[in-house]
Scaffold this motif. Structure first.
Motif, PDB file in Angstrom:
ATOM      1  N   ASN A   1      26.820 -37.284  86.000  1.00 36.22           N
ATOM      2  CA  ASN A   1      26.982 -36.703  84.666  1.00 36.22           C
ATOM      3  C   ASN A   1      27.989 -35.558  84.652  1.00 36.22           C
ATOM      4  O   ASN A   1      28.067 -34.814  83.693  1.00 36.22           O
TER       5      ASN A   1
ATOM      6  N   LYS B   1      31.960 -33.998  84.814  1.00 33.98           N
ATOM      7  CA  LYS B   1      33.299 -34.391  84.380  1.00 33.98           C
ATOM      8  C   LYS B   1      34.338 -33.516  85.076  1.00 33.98           C
ATOM      9  O   LYS B   1      34.066 -32.362  85.410  1.00 33.98           O
TER      10      LYS B   1
ATOM     11  N   TYR C   1      38.680 -50.560  79.903  1.00 33.32           N
ATOM     12  CA  TYR C   1      37.341 -50.050  79.571  1.00 33.32           C
ATOM     13  C   TYR C   1      37.227 -48.638  80.138  1.00 33.32           C
ATOM     14  O   TYR C   1      36.651 -48.433  81.209  1.00 33.32           O
ATOM     15  N   PRO C   2      37.779 -47.658  79.415  1.00 31.60           N
ATOM     16  CA  PRO C   2      37.864 -46.296  79.973  1.00 31.60           C
ATOM     17  C   PRO C   2      36.518 -45.633  80.230  1.00 31.60           C
ATOM     18  O   PRO C   2      36.457 -44.646  80.953  1.00 31.60           O
ATOM     19  N   HIS C   3      35.450 -46.166  79.634  1.00 31.39           N
ATOM     20  CA  HIS C   3      34.133 -45.544  79.833  1.00 31.39           C
ATOM     21  C   HIS C   3      33.293 -46.277  80.872  1.00 31.39           C
ATOM     22  O   HIS C   3      32.100 -46.023  81.007  1.00 31.39           O
TER      23      HIS C   3
ATOM     24  N   THR D   1      33.217 -47.955  85.056  1.00 34.16           N
ATOM     25  CA  THR D   1      33.838 -47.929  86.378  1.00 34.16           C
ATOM     26  C   THR D   1      34.303 -49.339  86.758  1.00 34.16           C
ATOM     27  O   THR D   1      33.965 -50.319  86.079  1.00 34.16           O
TER      28      THR D   1
ATOM     29  N   PRO E   1      35.936 -42.877  84.288  1.00 37.46           N
ATOM     30  CA  PRO E   1      35.014 -42.468  83.196  1.00 37.46           C
ATOM     31  C   PRO E   1      34.566 -41.018  83.306  1.00 37.46           C
ATOM     32  O   PRO E   1      34.052 -40.468  82.331  1.00 37.46           O
ATOM     33  N   TYR E   2      34.751 -40.395  84.477  1.00 37.77           N
ATOM     34  CA  TYR E   2      34.292 -39.020  84.670  1.00 37.77           C
ATOM     35  C   TYR E   2      35.426 -38.015  84.497  1.00 37.77           C
ATOM     36  O   TYR E   2      35.312 -36.863  84.911  1.00 37.77           O
TER      37      TYR E   2
ATOM     38  N   ASN F   1      37.982 -36.048  81.817  1.00 38.07           N
ATOM     39  CA  ASN F   1      38.172 -35.691  80.405  1.00 38.07           C
ATOM     40  C   ASN F   1      39.552 -36.126  79.911  1.00 38.07           C
ATOM     41  O   ASN F   1      40.466 -36.339  80.695  1.00 38.07           O
TER      42      ASN F   1
ATOM     43  N   GLN G   1      40.714 -39.003  78.155  1.00 42.43           N
ATOM     44  CA  GLN G   1      40.969 -40.352  78.658  1.00 42.43           C
ATOM     45  C   GLN G   1      42.376 -40.872  78.350  1.00 42.43           C
ATOM     46  O   GLN G   1      42.954 -41.581  79.157  1.00 42.43           O
TER      47      GLN G   1
END
Length: 367
Positions: A3, A5, A64-66, A68, A205-206, A208, A210
């Protein structure tokens, strides 16, 4: 799962450090063996092609940037084919970490702690990377910011100290063997630092902001690539291609030649510190990715429970992966670039192609 970033500058620095990685010490010998005195041309060509590979990786990451890499393998290829590809991917960071730990052990026991068993060196280093991976991506990236400053200063001092030793005759005649050896040498330059950046698809995804990730990806790999181009050029200009290709660690041999007046010698420690810093970040990051990928495949929420068992496996694997340093270096230089290209080029191309076909079919079905 994770969780935390990291910011774009931290991501860029991490890409730079890992692009340099262990290549700062061992890479010059490989293009020198193939392209001889034109290895510096191979380095420049490899940098240009390598940036294209990084652009390709950044493009895959934008699908799919969010998610892995492990997560969108299943989304793009289907559940079971995606799981199979992800399981195969696990072996990439697994073998990479074991190989790099072995590299650390071989160098340390041949140049620094000659009476220490390689197993002990490997074990100590594995304990350190387990501690680093346990702290997570945020701490790895933040500490990278601090040490990147020291790395930059040491690199500038190193380069300035080497300039008086340059002999331009060592790069002549240019293109004596034609362009083919240069291209062969460039393939290894692309494979070792740039194709290996595929593992960053596990942490996008981690990060900021994107939308700017691909640009940061390119800037980081460009900075790391320029460091390697300078190192390869200097080994050829100072050592000559013959001594460079015959040395296991040509950059270390280069550093041992530095003498400033009659009072400052043995400053190869500068090179050793730079190498240990960048290699540590590369191995720790790969080890973190390895455990994160396994956790996502087996659907467990906390990757940290895997760290100690995987640390023990890495320690054993680092010993059995090669009988000695000569076998290790020979195998790595001949076969590892093809292993890198399988995951660093063919897998991204496969994902892009299947994703494109899927979207086209969905569009036709919708119409």
């Amino acid at each position: 799962m994770e969780n935390k970033k990291i910011d774009l500058p931290q991501f860029t620095i991490l890409v730079t450090l890992i692009t340099v990685g262990d290549s700062i010490l061992v890479l010059p010998a490989i293009p020198a063996a193939l392209a001889k005195q034109d290895a510096w041309l191979s380095a420049i060509l490899g940098l240009l092609i390598g940036l294209f590979v990084v652009y390709l990786l950044g493009t895959v990451g934008k699908l799919y940037p969010h998610l892995t890499l492990v997560e969108y393998n299943e989304k793009i290829l289907g559940k079971w084919p995606g799981i199979v590809v992800s399981i195969l991917f696990i072996f990439y960071p697994l073998l990479s970490v074991a190989a790099h730990v072995r590299e650390i052990g071989d160098f340390t026991t041949t140049h620094i702690m000659t009476n220490t068993p390689v197993l002990m060196v490997n074990l100590i280093f594995v304990v350190i990377i387990v501690m680093g991976a346990r702290l997570g991506i945020e701490v790895i990236a933040r500490s990278g910011e601090i040490f990147f400053f020291f790395f930059t200063i040491l690199f500038v001092v190193f380069v300035i100290a080497l300039v008086p030793l340059i002999d331009l005759e060592n790069v002549k005649p240019i293109l004596e063997g034609g362009i083919k050896p240069v291209i062969n040498g460039a393939f290894t330059v692309v494979a070792f630092p740039f194709m290996e950046l595929l593992v960053f698809l596990m942490v996008l995804p981690y990060v900021n902001h994107q939308k700017k990730i691909r640009k940061s990806f390119l800037i980081g790999s460009l900075c790391g690539g320029l460091v390697l181009v300078i190192i390869i050029a200097f080994t050829i200009l100072i050592l000559g291609y013959d001594l460079t290709q015959r040395s296991f660690y040509p950059t270390f041999a280069l550093a041992k030649m530095i003498r400033i007046g009659d009072f400052l010698e043995r400053i190869e420690v500068i090179l050793a510190v730079m190498w240990i810093l960048t290699t540590y970040y590369k191995i720790t990051f790969y080890f973190y990715i390895l455990n994160l990928a396994i956790a996502q495949i087996v659907r467990i929420k906390e990757y940290k429970v895997l760290l100690y068992p995987m640390g023990m496996i890495i320690t054993v694997l680092s010993i059995v992966i090669s009988p000695n340093a000569a076998y290790f270096n020979d195998t790595i230089s001949k076969y590892w670039p093809f292993y890198d290209s399988t995951f660093g080029v063919f897998l991204p191309l496969l994902l892009l192609t299947v994703a494109f076909i899927r979207k086209k079919h969905e569009k036709i079905g919708y119409n």
